[in-house]
Write an enzyme that holds these catalytic residues in place. Structure first.
Site, PDB file in Angstrom:
ATOM      1  N   GLY A 259       0.862  -1.189   0.000  1.00  0.00           N
ATOM      2  CA  GLY A 259       0.000   0.000   0.000  1.00  0.00           C
ATOM      3  C   GLY A 259       0.894   1.232   0.000  1.00  0.00           C
TER       4      GLY A 259
ATOM      5  N   VAL B 215      -0.353   6.709   4.048  1.00  0.00           N
ATOM      6  CA  VAL B 215       0.383   6.216   5.215  1.00  0.00           C
ATOM      7  C   VAL B 215       1.632   5.451   4.790  1.00  0.00           C
ATOM      8  CG1 VAL B 215       0.288   4.830   7.306  1.00  0.00           C
ATOM      9  CG2 VAL B 215      -1.749   6.043   6.566  1.00  0.00           C
TER      10      VAL B 215
ATOM     11  N   HIS C 168      -7.777   0.313  18.936  1.00  0.00           N
ATOM     12  CA  HIS C 168      -7.470   1.543  18.196  1.00  0.00           C
ATOM     13  C   HIS C 168      -8.779   2.112  17.643  1.00  0.00           C
ATOM     14  CE1 HIS C 168      -5.081   4.348  15.991  1.00  0.00           C
ATOM     15  NE2 HIS C 168      -5.387   3.867  14.814  1.00  0.00           N
TER      16      HIS C 168
HETATM   17  N1  APR Z   1      -2.929  -4.513  -2.624  1.00  0.00           N
HETATM   18  C1  APR Z   1      -2.043  -3.504  -2.509  1.00  0.00           C
HETATM   19  N2  APR Z   1      -2.403  -2.240  -2.329  1.00  0.00           N
HETATM   20  C2  APR Z   1      -3.703  -1.974  -2.240  1.00  0.00           C
HETATM   21  C3  APR Z   1      -4.699  -2.967  -2.319  1.00  0.00           C
HETATM   22  C4  APR Z   1      -4.252  -4.300  -2.528  1.00  0.00           C
HETATM   23  N3  APR Z   1      -5.111  -5.328  -2.629  1.00  0.00           N
HETATM   24  N4  APR Z   1      -5.908  -2.387  -2.182  1.00  0.00           N
HETATM   25  C5  APR Z   1      -5.689  -1.074  -2.008  1.00  0.00           C
HETATM   26  N5  APR Z   1      -4.355  -0.812  -2.056  1.00  0.00           N
HETATM   27  C6  APR Z   1      -3.669   0.465  -1.958  1.00  0.00           C
HETATM   28  C7  APR Z   1      -4.372   1.600  -2.646  1.00  0.00           C
HETATM   29  O1  APR Z   1      -4.161   1.592  -4.034  1.00  0.00           O
HETATM   30  C8  APR Z   1      -3.750   2.813  -1.965  1.00  0.00           C
HETATM   31  O2  APR Z   1      -2.622   3.297  -2.672  1.00  0.00           O
HETATM   32  O3  APR Z   1      -3.604   0.870  -0.594  1.00  0.00           O
HETATM   33  C9  APR Z   1      -3.321   2.267  -0.596  1.00  0.00           C
HETATM   34  C10 APR Z   1      -4.046   2.916   0.556  1.00  0.00           C
HETATM   35  O4  APR Z   1      -3.664   4.218   0.601  1.00  0.00           O
HETATM   36  P1  APR Z   1      -4.640   5.441   0.892  1.00  0.00           P
HETATM   37  O5  APR Z   1      -5.892   5.262   0.125  1.00  0.00           O
HETATM   38  O6  APR Z   1      -3.863   6.696   0.711  1.00  0.00           O
HETATM   39  O7  APR Z   1      -5.026   5.213   2.427  1.00  0.00           O
HETATM   40  P2  APR Z   1      -4.161   5.582   3.712  1.00  0.00           P
HETATM   41  O8  APR Z   1      -4.574   6.898   4.239  1.00  0.00           O
HETATM   42  O9  APR Z   1      -2.718   5.330   3.417  1.00  0.00           O
HETATM   43  O10 APR Z   1      -4.695   4.499   4.744  1.00  0.00           O
HETATM   44  C11 APR Z   1      -4.428   3.131   4.582  1.00  0.00           C
HETATM   45  O11 APR Z   1      -4.653   2.765   6.895  1.00  0.00           O
HETATM   46  O12 APR Z   1      -5.437   4.260   8.454  1.00  0.00           O
HETATM   47  C12 APR Z   1      -5.709   3.126   7.717  1.00  0.00           C
HETATM   48  O13 APR Z   1      -8.061   3.155   7.446  1.00  0.00           O
HETATM   49  C13 APR Z   1      -6.871   3.381   6.800  1.00  0.00           C
HETATM   50  O14 APR Z   1      -7.111   1.160   6.090  1.00  0.00           O
HETATM   51  C14 APR Z   1      -6.606   2.401   5.712  1.00  0.00           C
HETATM   52  C15 APR Z   1      -5.079   2.322   5.658  1.00  0.00           C
END
Ligand code: APR
Length: 307
Positions: free
Chosen positions: A8, A12, A175
């Site tokens: 991801g 974050v 959390h």
């Molecule tokens: N495999 C890999 N990456 C994925 C997948 C997957 N199957 N599904 C989604 N992603 C990626 C998205 O493409 C995105 O780039 O995960 C990333 C998530 O990033 P953001 O949307 O920016 O979310 P973020 O604020 O980083 O939060 C991520 O942390 O705080 C928690 O609730 C929040 O669950 C969420 C996670």
């Protein structure tokens, strides 16, 4: 060079990657499903190396899990973030699906790693990843209390007009709304905050800590990431450098605090082996009651996932 992979490459994940790089902790691999995103972010970060004077490598791939082979730590941030009005629990099912898929890849390509979860709802996703992975519970944990304690510390420092660096806070429990900030175990250079601020003010600070995530979501319409990224970096560094740090994190309980078969926030010793010890604080009846209430909530939520 040690290796930390981050699944991801969103807000974050990227924030954690940059902080880890700036501390020269490990080579970093970011994996995402979006074509070009992890590659682009990696390239952007690497170009900060001459300026920030770090020498670790940063790469990004789309769905190429071979690239995480040999990782010491795998951080999972993939999932949907909260939108305004949405609780972390609303995210439960959709993110459980993502966590299942990702964890299977982690087991295949980085079977010896410590798995550090961030995806919300955190304590439930950590339990789920542990189950899917088949890893010993010691090698699966979740980032929760480091961030919640940082928030508590920030507000205490602000109230006292002192450096946040001198505040060490302890927040246990899940959390989410049921988290348990512990003023008795929150200190300013060794002095309990209970002796420094009036009880009502501490109560307000504890509540702001509980609402800390939502306060940010309401302002910028998505979850925060700088402090979460910094928290993940601190934890990954503790594992990679075997620092044996004492900090709160979501860990698997087997009867500690009267709670069993649940991931929830407790103080742990974090080192190369992952959760090397769970510390049992002497809680008052009221504190223990809050912790068990939080545990009860997550036990119920686990049923939604079929556990
Ligand atoms: N495999 C890999 N990456 C994925 C997948 C997957 N199957 N599904 C989604 N992603 C990626 C998205 O493409 C995105 O780039 O995960 C990333 C998530 O990033 P953001 O949307 O920016 O979310 P973020 O604020 O980083 O939060 C991520 O942390 O705080 C928690 O609730 C929040 O669950 C969420 C996670």
């Amino acid at each position: 060079m040690p290796k930390v992979s981050i699944i991801g490459a969103g807000n974050v994940g990227a924030s954690a990657a940059l902080r880890l790089a700036e501390r020269d902790v490990a080579d970093i691999v970011m994996v995402d499903i979006v074509e070009g995103l992890p590659q682009g972010k990696a390239l952007d970060m690497v170009q900060a190396a001459p300026l920030a004077a770090f020498s670790v490598g940063i790469t990004g791939t789309t769905n190429q899990y071979e690239s995480i082979s040999g990782s010491d730590v795998v951080i999972v941030t993939s999932g949907l973030p909260r939108k305004p009005g949405m609780t972390r629990e609303d995210l439960l099912k959709v993110n459980a699906d993502i966590v299942s898929k990702v964890t299977q890849q982690v087991v295949k390509y980085a079977p010896k790693c410590v798995l550090l979860m961030l995806t919300n709802p955190l304590d439930l996703m950590t339990y789920h990843a542990w189950k899917v992975s088949g890893f010993p519970a010691q090698r699966v944990l979740g980032q929760s209390g480091v961030l919640d304690s940082a928030r508590f510390s920030t507000f205490v420092a602000e109230a006292l007009g002192i450096s946040p660096a001198d505040v060490t806070a302890m927040v246990m429990g899940g959390h989410g709304d049921t988290m348990v900030p512990l003023p008795r175990y929150t200190t300013v250079s060794g002095i309990s905050v209970v002796d420094l601020l009036p009880a009502e003010q501490i109560g307000r600070i504890a509540q702001r800590t509980r609402d800390g995530g939502a306060e940010i979501v309401n302002l910028m319409k998505t979850s925060g990431y700088y402090a979460a990224g910094a928290s993940l970096a601190k934890m990954a560094e503790a594992i990679v450098r075997d620092q044996k740090r004492i900090l709160p994190a979501s860990a698997y309980l087997t009867g500690q605090y009267g709670i069993r078969d649940l991931y929830i926030g407790v103080p742990i010793k974090l080192g190369a082996g992952g959760v090397e010890q769970i510390l049992e604080l002497k809680l008052t009846d009221a504190e223990l009651g809050e912790l068990r209430k939080s545990a009860g909530f997550y036990k119920e939520q686990l049923k939604v996932l079929g556990y």
